[in-house]
Enzyme design. Structure first.
Site, PDB file in Angstrom:
ATOM      1  N   ASP A   9      -9.880  -9.685   8.512  1.00 42.85           N
ATOM      2  CA  ASP A   9      -9.296  -8.346   8.275  1.00 42.85           C
ATOM      3  C   ASP A   9     -10.263  -7.186   8.556  1.00 42.85           C
ATOM      4  O   ASP A   9      -9.823  -6.142   8.999  1.00 42.85           O
ATOM      5  CB  ASP A   9      -8.820  -8.255   6.817  1.00 42.85           C
ATOM      6  CG  ASP A   9      -7.895  -7.059   6.564  1.00 42.85           C
ATOM      7  OD1 ASP A   9      -7.024  -6.786   7.410  1.00 42.85           O
ATOM      8  OD2 ASP A   9      -8.068  -6.389   5.540  1.00 42.85           O
ATOM      9  N   TYR A  45      -1.363  -3.366  -6.877  1.00 44.63           N
ATOM     10  CA  TYR A  45      -1.250  -4.063  -5.586  1.00 44.63           C
ATOM     11  C   TYR A  45      -2.617  -4.140  -4.887  1.00 44.63           C
ATOM     12  O   TYR A  45      -3.359  -3.134  -4.855  1.00 44.63           O
ATOM     13  CB  TYR A  45      -0.224  -3.350  -4.680  1.00 44.63           C
ATOM     14  CG  TYR A  45      -0.251  -3.941  -3.279  1.00 44.63           C
ATOM     15  CD1 TYR A  45       0.325  -5.186  -3.040  1.00 44.63           C
ATOM     16  CD2 TYR A  45      -0.906  -3.299  -2.235  1.00 44.63           C
ATOM     17  CE1 TYR A  45       0.247  -5.767  -1.780  1.00 44.63           C
ATOM     18  CE2 TYR A  45      -0.984  -3.860  -0.981  1.00 44.63           C
ATOM     19  CZ  TYR A  45      -0.402  -5.106  -0.760  1.00 44.63           C
ATOM     20  OH  TYR A  45      -0.495  -5.674   0.486  1.00 44.63           O
ATOM     21  N   ARG A  78       1.813 -12.095  -0.904  1.00 44.90           N
ATOM     22  CA  ARG A  78       0.451 -12.365  -0.449  1.00 44.90           C
ATOM     23  C   ARG A  78      -0.140 -13.607  -1.102  1.00 44.90           C
ATOM     24  O   ARG A  78       0.243 -13.988  -2.213  1.00 44.90           O
ATOM     25  CB  ARG A  78      -0.452 -11.169  -0.812  1.00 44.90           C
ATOM     26  CG  ARG A  78      -0.054  -9.863  -0.145  1.00 44.90           C
ATOM     27  CD  ARG A  78      -0.470  -9.845   1.289  1.00 44.90           C
ATOM     28  NE  ARG A  78      -0.101  -8.634   1.986  1.00 44.90           N
ATOM     29  CZ  ARG A  78      -0.874  -8.053   2.921  1.00 44.90           C
ATOM     30  NH1 ARG A  78      -2.038  -8.568   3.249  1.00 44.90           N
ATOM     31  NH2 ARG A  78      -0.452  -6.977   3.549  1.00 44.90           N
ATOM     32  N   SER A  96      -1.673  -3.856  10.144  1.00 46.34           N
ATOM     33  CA  SER A  96      -1.382  -4.780   9.047  1.00 46.34           C
ATOM     34  C   SER A  96      -0.158  -5.637   9.364  1.00 46.34           C
ATOM     35  O   SER A  96       0.835  -5.134   9.898  1.00 46.34           O
ATOM     36  CB  SER A  96      -1.094  -3.972   7.775  1.00 46.34           C
ATOM     37  OG  SER A  96      -2.144  -3.062   7.559  1.00 46.34           O
ATOM     38  N   HIS A 156     -10.930  -2.307  11.160  1.00 42.80           N
ATOM     39  CA  HIS A 156      -9.854  -3.173  10.677  1.00 42.80           C
ATOM     40  C   HIS A 156      -9.694  -4.314  11.684  1.00 42.80           C
ATOM     41  O   HIS A 156      -8.733  -4.351  12.450  1.00 42.80           O
ATOM     42  CB  HIS A 156      -8.569  -2.324  10.589  1.00 42.80           C
ATOM     43  CG  HIS A 156      -7.454  -2.965   9.845  1.00 42.80           C
ATOM     44  ND1 HIS A 156      -6.128  -2.622  10.062  1.00 42.80           N
ATOM     45  CD2 HIS A 156      -7.433  -3.917   8.883  1.00 42.80           C
ATOM     46  CE1 HIS A 156      -5.359  -3.328   9.266  1.00 42.80           C
ATOM     47  NE2 HIS A 156      -6.125  -4.121   8.535  1.00 42.80           N
ATOM     48  N   ARG A 194       0.833  -1.188   0.000  1.00 42.59           N
ATOM     49  CA  ARG A 194       0.000   0.000   0.000  1.00 42.59           C
ATOM     50  C   ARG A 194       0.877   1.250   0.000  1.00 42.59           C
ATOM     51  O   ARG A 194       1.976   1.247   0.548  1.00 42.59           O
ATOM     52  CB  ARG A 194      -0.928   0.016   1.222  1.00 42.59           C
ATOM     53  CG  ARG A 194      -2.118  -0.925   1.093  1.00 42.59           C
ATOM     54  CD  ARG A 194      -3.046  -0.832   2.278  1.00 42.59           C
ATOM     55  NE  ARG A 194      -2.442  -1.354   3.477  1.00 42.59           N
ATOM     56  CZ  ARG A 194      -1.871  -0.622   4.418  1.00 42.59           C
ATOM     57  NH1 ARG A 194      -1.841   0.702   4.314  1.00 42.59           N
ATOM     58  NH2 ARG A 194      -1.335  -1.180   5.471  1.00 42.59           N
ATOM     59  N   LYS A 213      -9.835  -2.203   1.236  1.00 37.97           N
ATOM     60  CA  LYS A 213      -9.485  -1.070   2.101  1.00 37.97           C
ATOM     61  C   LYS A 213     -10.247   0.194   1.711  1.00 37.97           C
ATOM     62  O   LYS A 213     -10.694   0.956   2.558  1.00 37.97           O
ATOM     63  CB  LYS A 213      -7.973  -0.795   2.030  1.00 37.97           C
ATOM     64  CG  LYS A 213      -7.106  -1.986   2.390  1.00 37.97           C
ATOM     65  CD  LYS A 213      -7.377  -2.440   3.792  1.00 37.97           C
ATOM     66  CE  LYS A 213      -6.427  -3.566   4.170  1.00 37.97           C
ATOM     67  NZ  LYS A 213      -6.690  -4.044   5.537  1.00 37.97           N
ATOM     68  N   CYS A 250       0.295  -8.017  11.522  1.00 36.20           N
ATOM     69  CA  CYS A 250       0.560  -8.280  12.941  1.00 36.20           C
ATOM     70  C   CYS A 250      -0.214  -9.506  13.420  1.00 36.20           C
ATOM     71  O   CYS A 250      -0.468  -9.654  14.622  1.00 36.20           O
ATOM     72  CB  CYS A 250       0.169  -7.079  13.802  1.00 36.20           C
ATOM     73  SG  CYS A 250       1.290  -5.689  13.623  1.00 36.20           S
TER      74      CYS A 250
HETATM   75  C1  OXD Z   1      -3.359  -4.631   5.063  1.00 33.12           C
HETATM   76  C2  OXD Z   1      -4.015  -5.793   4.420  1.00 33.12           C
HETATM   77  O1  OXD Z   1      -2.415  -4.066   4.490  1.00 33.12           O
HETATM   78  O2  OXD Z   1      -4.942  -6.360   5.038  1.00 33.12           O
HETATM   79  O3  OXD Z   1      -3.795  -4.273   6.175  1.00 33.12           O
HETATM   80  O4  OXD Z   1      -3.668  -6.145   3.286  1.00 33.12           O
HETATM   81 MN    MN Z   2      -5.497  -5.334   6.835  1.00 33.99          MN
END
Ligand code: OXD
Ligand code: MN
Length: 582
Positions: free
Chosen positions: A276, A198, A366, A249, A227, A70, A207, A251
């Site tokens: 998420d 991306y 990913r 993100s 989130h 991002r 998002k 974590c």
């Molecule tokens: C983030 C994702 O970047 O979920 O938070 O991809």
């Molecule tokens: Mn996320």
């Protein structure tokens, strides 16, 4: 194809006049359509087939090396008044932003097909769901949206029936980072994204819609777009609890949502509702219910293996798209943390030697899979009512200071705990990794309006209900000279058990200035190799360090000036006074 929704029909025509695609294709969302897209991308080299025997229907996509995460510095909230976007967002005047984007979008789809993707965030029949339409020139986006959302004919029928939808326009443009922008127009419910393929920048349902635009919509309509993962836990007595947890993100939200109980937890069952995003609504009785607006996972690959997270590992053995991982000598996907396989090619496609400094997968590589791939996917994820939430958990990646777990004193104090989240940055966004930044409610990159108004909104829930979930904070990442103190992964259930017992008012806790902490004997460590000293260290509150932390938080709040809710400052003052009194 066309639609009976005239607003949608004329918007598609308007976008095509601006972008000049060779063709327009309306996605129907069928499996056959997905397979055709895959074949097309195998033909153009956008995808590579992975080992068909060991990873059936799995594909590798390599992005442009400058386009791997991002781009928060290029992400804007465009409101008339810059104060509405707040210091937490980059702001641009809507008129200026549209003019800039009109230039960039002009003729940008020449020689390409324009895909129209109607989608529904949340179960198709749920009142809590919201629809959108993404227009894109990227077949990779279409394939990912197929796995991540409920898209196609059913979503279009809902849009035709109910009207309103979020409008998202995306083009990969020429991938020039200087012409890359992710812009949101919350008043118009419009998203315009150019120059990146991306996921977080290009899969606009995620998002951009389900967090930035939805958070703004949620403010108007009195709910919350967060989130947060949602995990369903059944104890051996058959009682079911749902926990919503917000971590920044990369974590461990996906890991917690797919947790495998440790051997000592016979009879416990853990199922995933979402990994998420959670949309939280209050019912007439003041109970919070949550839906997961997504239908798939866009998870971080490195570190995924059968020992630490068997569910995620199993979920990516078939029907998955991998982005920016390495390759083994037998054409399997490979990433750091995978237990077997002989890697030879890195994420850029270069042949490299194995060795201490060799990195095969990008740290933010990913996987995209349908949520149905998860062996522990909960049927309730498709429930139109959502699931009732028992506890809200905030957390961050903090090698020091934050204890393993603590409970806030009440809702308003919990809002302060959430607003105070700090975390070490990760590879999920472009920028320096490992520096602590304030990430309130793990929403720093995703709140579509001024954080001060957002905290006021959170605080208003305590005026509407006396039946709210308890709020906790966890930190799995505390370190000492030997590395991480807490084992994490499946063993996090031990901490969730304490949280659930607190929700059921089954056990006492130690009251401290920062909240209620567990007595060490109340965290079940049977079968763990963790010393009593380490457990003491994990629940230690160092007053002086907390006084410094609270001063840092106060300083951060200053940025929000007169919009900052008084109640948040009162909660802050109470904690400072309690720390000073000790
Ligand atoms: C983030 C994702 O970047 O979920 O938070 O991809
Ligand atoms: Mn996320």
């Amino acid at each position: 194809m066309s639609t009976s929704n005239t607003e949608l029909q004329s918007w598609v025509e308007e976008v095509s006049e601006m972008t000049k695609p060779d063709n327009i294709y309306w996605c129907n969302g069928s499996k056959e359509e997905y397979e055709e897209f895959i074949q097309q991308m195998l033909g153009t080299g956008d995808l590579m087939q992975l080992n068909e025997e060991t990873f059936p229907n799995c594909y590798l996509h390599r992005s442009d090396p400058s386009d791997v995460a991002r781009v928060e510095h290029l992400t804007f909230i465009c409101t008339e008044d810059s104060e509405d976007a707040g210091p937490n967002n980059n702001w641009m005047d809507p008129k200026e932003a549209h003019e800039k984007l009109d230039q960039l979008f002009e003729n940008c789809m020449e020689g390409r097909t324009m895909y129209v993707i109607p989608y529904c965030m949340g179960p198709i029949g749920s009142e809590l769901s919201r629809c959108g339409v993404e227009i894109t020139d990227s077949p990779y986006v279409v394939a990912n949206m197929y796995l991540m959302t409920r898209m196609g004919n059913e979503a279009l029928s809902r849009i035709e029936k109910e009207g309103g939808f979020v409008k998202g326009i995306h083009s990969t443009g020429d991938l020039d980072p200087d012409k890359r922008f992710i812009m949101h127009f919350p008043d118009e419910k419009v998203i315009r994204s150019i120059g990146s393929g991306y996921g977080g920048n290009a899969l606009l349902g995620k998002k951009c819609h389900a967090l930035r635009i939805a958070s703004y919509q949620a403010l108007e309509e009195k709910w919350l777009a967060e989130h947060m993962l949602i995990v369903e836990i059944e104890n051996p007595q058959g009682e079911i609890f749902n926990i919503a947890a917000a971590f920044p993100s990369a974590c461990g939200k996906t890991n917690l949502a797919m947790l495998i109980p440790p051997d000592e937890y016979k009879g416990w069952k853990v199922r995933t509702i979402g990994d998420d995003i959670a949309w939280l609504h209050m019912d007439d009785g003041g109970q919070i219910w949550a839906i997961n607006p997504e239908a798939g996972y866009f998870g971080v690959v490195p570190g995924t293996n059968e020992d630490d997270n068997e569910n995620a590992y199993k979920a990516i053995q078939s029907n998955a798209i991998f982005t920016n991982v390495g390759l083994t000598d037998n054409n399997e996907p490979w990433w750091e943390g995978r237990k077997d396989g002989n890697p030879v090619i890195d994420w850029k496609g270069d042949k490299i030697e194995q060795g201490e400094n060799a990195v095969f997968a990008h740290p933010n590589s990913r996987f995209t899979v349908s949520a149905k791939n998860n062996p522990k996917y909960s049927d309730l994820a498709d429930s139109s009512k959502g699931v009732p939430i028992s506890a809200i958990v905030f957390g961050g990646r903090r090698s020091e200071l934050a204890p393993l777990v603590y409970e806030s004193k009440d809702w308003n104090h919990g809002v302060l705990v959430g607003a105070s989240v700090g975390s070490e940055t990760t590879a999920a966004a472009i920028g320096e990794v490992g520096v602590i930044r304030r990430d309130p409610m793990a929403m720093k990159p995703f709140c579509g309006y001024n954080f001060a108004d957002y905290w006021t909104h959170w605080l208003s829930f305590s005026e509407r209900s006396d039946n709210l979930p308890k709020i906790f904070h966890v930190n799995w990442f505390r370190k000492n000279e030997n590395g991480f103190i807490w084992p994490g992964f499946g063993d996090n259930l031990r901490v969730l058990e304490w949280i659930l017992k607190r929700c059921n008012n089954e056990i006492d806790a130690q009251e401290t200035p920062i909240g209620f902490l567990p007595k060490t004997e109340d965290i079940n460590t049977s079968g763990l190799k963790i010393t009593d000293e380490a457990m003491e260290e994990l629940v230690l509150v160092d007053n002086q360090k907390w006084i410094d932390e609270m001063a840092g938080i106060r300083e951060y709040f200053e940025e929000y000036e007169e919009r900052l809710p008084e109640k948040l400052l009162e909660e802050h003052t109470k904690v400072i006074e309690a720390l000073n009194a000790e």
